[in-house]
Motif scaffolding. Structure first.
Motif, PDB file in Angstrom:
ATOM      1  N   MET A 186      42.634  19.598  12.341  1.00  0.00           N
ATOM      2  CA  MET A 186      42.194  19.488  10.823  1.00  0.00           C
ATOM      3  C   MET A 186      43.399  19.739   9.891  1.00  0.00           C
ATOM      4  N   SER A 187      44.634  20.401  10.239  1.00  0.00           N
ATOM      5  CA  SER A 187      46.176  20.608   9.290  1.00  0.00           C
ATOM      6  C   SER A 187      46.573  18.696   9.058  1.00  0.00           C
ATOM      7  N   GLY A 188      46.517  18.378  10.407  1.00  0.00           N
ATOM      8  CA  GLY A 188      46.782  16.723  10.348  1.00  0.00           C
ATOM      9  C   GLY A 188      45.783  15.439   9.555  1.00  0.00           C
ATOM     10  N   LEU A 189      44.675  16.351   9.815  1.00  0.00           N
ATOM     11  CA  LEU A 189      43.654  15.485   8.631  1.00  0.00           C
ATOM     12  C   LEU A 189      43.511  15.126   7.506  1.00  0.00           C
ATOM     13  N   ALA A 190      43.774  16.393   7.104  1.00  0.00           N
ATOM     14  CA  ALA A 190      44.074  16.918   5.448  1.00  0.00           C
ATOM     15  C   ALA A 190      45.549  16.719   5.484  1.00  0.00           C
ATOM     16  N   GLU A 219      46.098   3.884  13.993  1.00  0.00           N
ATOM     17  CA  GLU A 219      45.592   3.430  15.846  1.00  0.00           C
ATOM     18  C   GLU A 219      45.284   4.367  16.299  1.00  0.00           C
ATOM     19  N   ALA A 220      46.570   5.864  15.689  1.00  0.00           N
ATOM     20  CA  ALA A 220      46.239   7.413  16.842  1.00  0.00           C
ATOM     21  C   ALA A 220      44.976   8.257  15.709  1.00  0.00           C
ATOM     22  N   LEU A 221      44.239   7.921  14.771  1.00  0.00           N
ATOM     23  CA  LEU A 221      43.130   8.517  13.853  1.00  0.00           C
ATOM     24  C   LEU A 221      41.926   7.530  14.450  1.00  0.00           C
ATOM     25  N   ASP A 222      41.824   5.988  14.851  1.00  0.00           N
ATOM     26  CA  ASP A 222      40.908   5.230  15.491  1.00  0.00           C
ATOM     27  C   ASP A 222      40.185   5.885  16.902  1.00  0.00           C
ATOM     28  N   GLU A 223      41.834   6.773  17.414  1.00  0.00           N
ATOM     29  CA  GLU A 223      41.681   6.258  19.420  1.00  0.00           C
ATOM     30  C   GLU A 223      41.040   8.228  18.981  1.00  0.00           C
ATOM     31  N   LEU A 224      40.948   8.513  18.116  1.00  0.00           N
ATOM     32  CA  LEU A 224      41.040  10.559  17.545  1.00  0.00           C
ATOM     33  C   LEU A 224      38.743  10.222  16.964  1.00  0.00           C
ATOM     34  N   PHE A 225      38.922   8.839  16.665  1.00  0.00           N
ATOM     35  CA  PHE A 225      37.168   8.990  16.144  1.00  0.00           C
ATOM     36  C   PHE A 225      36.548   9.033  17.712  1.00  0.00           C
ATOM     37  N   THR A 226      36.867   8.160  17.960  1.00  0.00           N
ATOM     38  CA  THR A 226      36.803   7.552  18.635  1.00  0.00           C
ATOM     39  C   THR A 226      36.256   9.128  19.964  1.00  0.00           C
ATOM     40  N   ALA A 227      37.375   9.849  20.040  1.00  0.00           N
ATOM     41  CA  ALA A 227      37.034  10.690  20.798  1.00  0.00           C
ATOM     42  C   ALA A 227      36.213  11.749  20.623  1.00  0.00           C
ATOM     43  N   ILE A 228      35.840  12.145  19.573  1.00  0.00           N
ATOM     44  CA  ILE A 228      35.543  13.070  18.855  1.00  0.00           C
ATOM     45  C   ILE A 228      33.870  12.500  18.392  1.00  0.00           C
ATOM     46  N   ASN A 229      33.416  11.210  18.752  1.00  0.00           N
ATOM     47  CA  ASN A 229      31.958  10.932  17.707  1.00  0.00           C
ATOM     48  C   ASN A 229      30.964  11.070  19.101  1.00  0.00           C
ATOM     49  N   ALA A 260      43.564   2.944   4.240  1.00  0.00           N
ATOM     50  CA  ALA A 260      42.680   2.040   5.648  1.00  0.00           C
ATOM     51  C   ALA A 260      42.545   3.736   6.143  1.00  0.00           C
ATOM     52  N   VAL A 261      43.844   4.003   6.271  1.00  0.00           N
ATOM     53  CA  VAL A 261      44.749   5.302   7.364  1.00  0.00           C
ATOM     54  C   VAL A 261      43.512   6.429   6.728  1.00  0.00           C
ATOM     55  N   VAL A 262      43.011   6.929   5.000  1.00  0.00           N
ATOM     56  CA  VAL A 262      42.577   7.633   4.400  1.00  0.00           C
ATOM     57  C   VAL A 262      40.943   7.698   4.993  1.00  0.00           C
ATOM     58  N   SER A 263      40.152   6.870   4.914  1.00  0.00           N
ATOM     59  CA  SER A 263      39.324   6.041   5.204  1.00  0.00           C
ATOM     60  C   SER A 263      38.303   6.502   6.512  1.00  0.00           C
ATOM     61  N   VAL A 264      39.522   6.789   7.813  1.00  0.00           N
ATOM     62  CA  VAL A 264      39.593   7.031   8.955  1.00  0.00           C
ATOM     63  C   VAL A 264      39.399   8.280   9.067  1.00  0.00           C
ATOM     64  N   ALA A 265      40.453   8.758   8.538  1.00  0.00           N
ATOM     65  CA  ALA A 265      40.550  10.750   8.227  1.00  0.00           C
ATOM     66  C   ALA A 265      39.296  11.297   7.864  1.00  0.00           C
ATOM     67  N   ALA A 266      38.749  10.289   7.043  1.00  0.00           N
ATOM     68  CA  ALA A 266      37.836  11.298   5.871  1.00  0.00           C
ATOM     69  C   ALA A 266      36.628  11.095   7.333  1.00  0.00           C
ATOM     70  N   ASN A 267      36.599   9.476   7.801  1.00  0.00           N
ATOM     71  CA  ASN A 267      35.289   9.422   8.720  1.00  0.00           C
ATOM     72  C   ASN A 267      35.275  10.107  10.113  1.00  0.00           C
ATOM     73  N   CYS A 268      36.897  10.846  10.707  1.00  0.00           N
ATOM     74  CA  CYS A 268      36.802  12.143  11.658  1.00  0.00           C
ATOM     75  C   CYS A 268      36.829  13.476  11.092  1.00  0.00           C
ATOM     76  N   ILE A 269      37.118  14.007   9.993  1.00  0.00           N
ATOM     77  CA  ILE A 269      36.357  14.852   9.489  1.00  0.00           C
ATOM     78  C   ILE A 269      35.074  15.005   9.343  1.00  0.00           C
ATOM     79  N   GLU A 270      34.288  14.379   9.060  1.00  0.00           N
ATOM     80  CA  GLU A 270      32.623  14.074   9.278  1.00  0.00           C
ATOM     81  C   GLU A 270      32.386  14.172  11.019  1.00  0.00           C
ATOM     82  N   CYS A 271      33.261  13.289  11.580  1.00  0.00           N
ATOM     83  CA  CYS A 271      32.450  14.077  12.537  1.00  0.00           C
ATOM     84  C   CYS A 271      32.474  15.055  13.782  1.00  0.00           C
TER      85      CYS A 271
END
Length: 878
Positions: free
Chosen positions: A323-327, A300-310, A336-347
């Motif tokens: 970035m350290s947290g995403l790494a 959920e934290a990563l989903d909110e981050l993705f929404t904020a940076i998209n 599921a956590v790994v996939s959303v973290a990868a999407n955040c890095i892509e954004c």
């Protein structure tokens, strides 16, 4: 019929604005002929129309269609001769009339000339101003004008291509024209879209595709299908600046320029976006929630981050902690956590662009390490993030880490890393350098020996793609040792590879201009001139005694000059070596200041030969320079040969010898210099070879160290497994012992020992009146004169022992009395119980003997019990 008035004598500008359309038409035709015959744009007629550029607005918008057609032809002739100046001064006032009156005209010839005028406006300068004038016309109220404008745009993109004409403004307006009510407008919009698709393919869809209706999308997909697999088209026209480049290029390199245009299909389609500050939108408790033990909280934290940076563009800020947290999320156990973290890095990579380069080293290695995940959705998400990271950086920055993972022990990581490298090579715009090519080729060659076919194919594809970029000459050395089967496979990938970058060898530097030949110097010339001047001034003044200006160098141990050689007025060693070469400490003729001493001459006569002088007063100093010259007044004849011919003719033998020595020394130094250069080149090549060998040894050492560590890890695991197995065996052995003991206890419980073993002799036989039963309830039985004692539990027990007494020692009556059986025996005979007098008399008579017998029986029973215990003790497990 009256004659028509002749207007040919009027100036062309006046005829252009005449009220009679025929006069205007004739004026347009005359102007076109004048422009076609003009030598250059400096012609007076051309200059007149350049300065009065507003005259063309009314001409191209002439109300008479016949005159307008000729006006458009005159404009085309004018633009061809007027060049950039005529283009820039007239286009702002003529583009709209050309479209409204020319492109929408009823005559095909007028349409053709109007379109040619637009093409010439682009060719003479650039396309951007023309496109800016055409796009607003797409909002015109007349559909036929909109359709004509779309037709013109289609022709422009087809002629010049999307690399010369920017496609993004037209792409953004496509949804608007697709919503027009006129069918002709929509059809022309489809033609324009198909033409743009020929150049851009699917890269153009993000600009307008989502704004279309599903039906329109389906119709366009059907139109795209025939041209989807076509190669990229070529422009049919070039700008005037591009034509100059092609004409200036040499004939042999002209084909190469065209090939570069064919290969370079990359077109910048990056839209312009405003940067968004995403830091305030990121949740403040993001890091705390990211460290939660529940995977749902982390997701959920990563989903909110993705929404904020998209956002397409992100304002630069400090994102190091994020970035350290995403790494760290790349190591998460939940996919599921790994996939959303990868999407955040892509954004982040897509939004920050080049600013993301400083975070690349933080996230790239963890992402590539997580490529071991077998779930395809996860590897796809990580792959998209890696592609975005590469797009934000460059091939050189990502190459080292990528090549490191090409030798990973996990086959899945190795394969996905190779695929990522292939995508990098296809999309890079800069060809790798020679050292990078060697590293890539070596890593890919090792993949050709893998056991899995997919990895071998991936290695061959990397080599084929690299071959496409670098060319045959650069890749020949890297493909030498491969067999024909592998070369054929690599060649197939080379032929099918599509790349953007192309290696361009650096042009050789222009040859240096040859150095001018060294000027011949007349040795001793200045000294001679100084001697002549001094001799001329010495006529009026007596010569003073002069100290030497400088101490000359000692002569070489060669042939000595004549005694009077130093009186010629030139220094002993005042020679300038050829090419500026001088011995250390040797002064030159120009700078030493050495000259002949002043001498008094009787007459300035220089024609007489020099006589042989007398020996110097200072003995043994002849040929020693100034110190060896006489201080007295010299003879007049000694001044004769002061002016010597130039060149070597005026040199004495010593100077010639020294000159030859200097030349030999110069040649020797040149040879030494050449030898040193050759030696330096050889050493440089050796250094490069040793560096390559050192790199190979380092790589082999690293591989060996990794192999040793892997073996050590396996050994540690094997030892741990052995210890675990040993502990399991011991535990099972203890369990077996416990089960054996339990089995023994169960056996003893089934067959308990005799209870009479616990009693004493007094329990077996009591006094005469005792009613206690011997052996804890055992009943004596009499069979054939013998007494047997049995336990109440029945037969078969080890504790139920048969006891035999001597038949003569006791009588049945005595046994009955001592055992207290009462009146009735086991056999149901009532006589034993009722014979009370017999029992009493027996007890009284044999009281002493009975005790003895009882003691003996007790001893015998104890002995047998001990024997029985001993036997049972031997059979028990220890």
């Amino acid at each position: 019929m009256a004659e028509e008035e002749d207007f040919s004598s009027l100036p062309l500008p006046e005829r252009f604005v005449h009220k009679n359309w025929k006069v205007r038409k004739e004026g347009y035709e005359a102007a076109a002929k004048a422009f076609d015959t003009a030598p250059s744009e400096s012609d007076p007629t051309v200059r007149e129309f350049i300065q009065d550029a507003g005259i063309w607005k009314a001409a191209v918008g002439d109300s008479n269609v016949a005159a307008q057609q000729e006006a458009l032809g005159a404009l085309c002739s004018f633009l061809q001769i007027a060049g950039t100046a005529g283009c820039t001064r007239t286009r702002n006032s003529t583009i709209v009339p050309i479209v409204e009156k020319g492109l929408a005209a009823t005559r095909p010839a007028a349409k053709e000339k109007a379109l040619e005028a637009l093409m010439l406006y682009i060719e003479m300068d650039k396309a951007d101003p023309i496109i800016e004038e055409l796009l607003p016309i797409l909002s015109h109220k007349q559909p036929k004008i909109i359709a004509a404008t779309l037709t013109a745009l289609t022709s422009i993109y087809k002629a010049y291509g999307c690399k010369t004409v920017e496609p993004k403004p037209a792409l953004k307006l496509l949804p608007k024209v697709y919503g027009h009510a006129d069918k002709k407008v929509r059809e022309e919009a489809q033609k324009l879209t198909v033409e743009l698709y020929r150049w851009l393919k699917d890269a153009m869809k993000p600009f307008f595709w989502n704004d279309l209706k599903p039906v329109q999308q389906q119709d366009l997909e059907k139109l795209f299908e025939p041209v989807k697999n076509e190669p990229p088209p070529k422009p049919t026209r070039l700008l005037r600046s591009q034509q100059a480049i092609h004409e200036a290029a040499p004939a042999e390199s002209g084909a190469e320029v065209v090939d570069e245009d064919e290969e370079d299909v990359g077109i910048d389609l990056e839209p312009e976006y405003l940067a968004v500050d995403v830091m305030p939108k990121i949740p403040k408790e993001f890091h705390d929630r990211l460290g939660s033990t529940k995977w749902k909280d982390r997701k959920e934290a990563l989903d909110e981050l993705f929404t904020a940076i998209n956002h397409p563009k992100i304002e630069e800020n400090q994102f190091s902690d994020i970035m350290s947290g995403l790494a760290k999320c790349m190591k998460d156990a939940n996919i599921a956590v790994v996939s959303v973290a990868a999407n955040c890095i892509e954004c982040f990579a897509n939004g920050l662009k080049r600013s993301f380069a400083k975070y690349r080293s933080v996230v790239m290695s963890p992402m590539m390490e997580r490529l071991k995940e077998k779930k395809q959705a996860v590897t796809d998400a990580i792959g998209a993030a890696l592609d975005a990271v590469f797009a934000a950086t460059s091939l050189s920055e990502c190459l080292e880490e990528t090549l490191g993972f090409l030798a990973h022990k996990n086959p899945q990581v190795k394969l996905e890393s190779t695929r990522f490298l292939m995508r990098c090579l296809r999309t890079t715009r800069e060809a790798p350098q020679a050292p990078e090519v060697k590293s890539i080729a070596d890593a890919a060659t090792k993949l050709l020996t893998e056991s899995q076919e997919s990895q071998r194919s991936a290695g061959a594809e990397v080599l084929g793609t690299l071959w496409k970029i670098m060319g045959d000459r650069m890749m020949a050395s890297h493909l030498e040792g491969l067999d024909e089967i592998r070369k054929t496979k690599i060649k197939e990938f080379h032929d099918s590879a599509k790349v953007i970058a192309k290696y361009k060898p650096k042009a050789a530097p222009p040859p240096k201009a040859a150095a001018p030949p060294p000027q011949k110097k007349v040795f001793g010339q200045k000294a001679k001139a100084a001697g002549v001047r001094k001799a001329a001034s010495a006529v009026a003044a007596p010569p003073p005694v002069e100290e030497p200006a400088a101490t000359p160098l000692a002569p070489r141990p060669t042939s000595r000059p004549a005694a009077g050689a130093s009186k010629l007025g030139r220094p002993k060693y005042g020679l300038v070596p050829p090419s500026g070469l001088k011995r250390p400490g040797m002064p030159s003729a120009a700078s030493s200041g050495i000259s002949s001493p002043r001498r008094q001459a009787a007459s300035p006569t220089f024609d007489e030969p020099e006589p042989t002088p007398a020996a110097p007063k200072i003995g043994g100093l002849a040929g020693r320079g100034l110190a060896g010259r006489p201080l007295g007044k010299p003879a007049v004849a000694n001044e004769a040969p002061l002016v010597a011919p130039s060149g070597l003719a005026g040199l004495n033998s010593a100077e010639r010898v020294e000159l030859e020595e200097l030349r030999e020394e110069n040649e020797r130094l040149k040879r030494q210099n050449e030898d040193m250069r050759a030696e330096r080149s050889r050493l440089s090549s050796q250094v490069h070879e040793l560096q390559d060998q050192n790199a190979q040894l380092i790589e082999d050492h690293t591989r060996d160290v990794l192999s040793i560590k892997a073996k050590e890890t396996q050994l540690v695991r094997a030892r741990s497994d052995a210890e675990t197995a040993e502990q399991t065996v011991q535990s099972q052995q203890r369990e077996i012992d416990r089960l054996k003991r339990e089995l023994s206890r169960q056996k003893r419980a089934v067959s308990p020992p005799s209870r009479e073993m616990n009693g004493s002799g007094s329990d077996i036989y009591s006094d005469g009146g005792s009613s206690n039963t011997a052996l804890n309830g055992s009943r004596p039985q009499l069979y054939g004169g013998r007494s047997y004692v049995t336990s109440p539990t029945g037969e078969g027990s080890t504790s139920s022992m048969l006891r035999r007494a001597d038949s003569g020692s006791r009588s049945p009556a005595r046994w009955s009395a001592s055992s207290g059986l009462g009146a009735q025996g086991q056999d149901g005979d009532s006589r034993l119980g009722t014979s009370g007098g017999f029992g009493a008399s027996g007890a009284a008579a044999g009281n002493g003997e009975s005790w003895k017998r009882a003691a003996e029986v007790t001893q015998n029973l104890k002995a047998r019990i001990e024997q029985m215990k001993a036997r049972q003790g031997l059979s028990r497990p220890q």
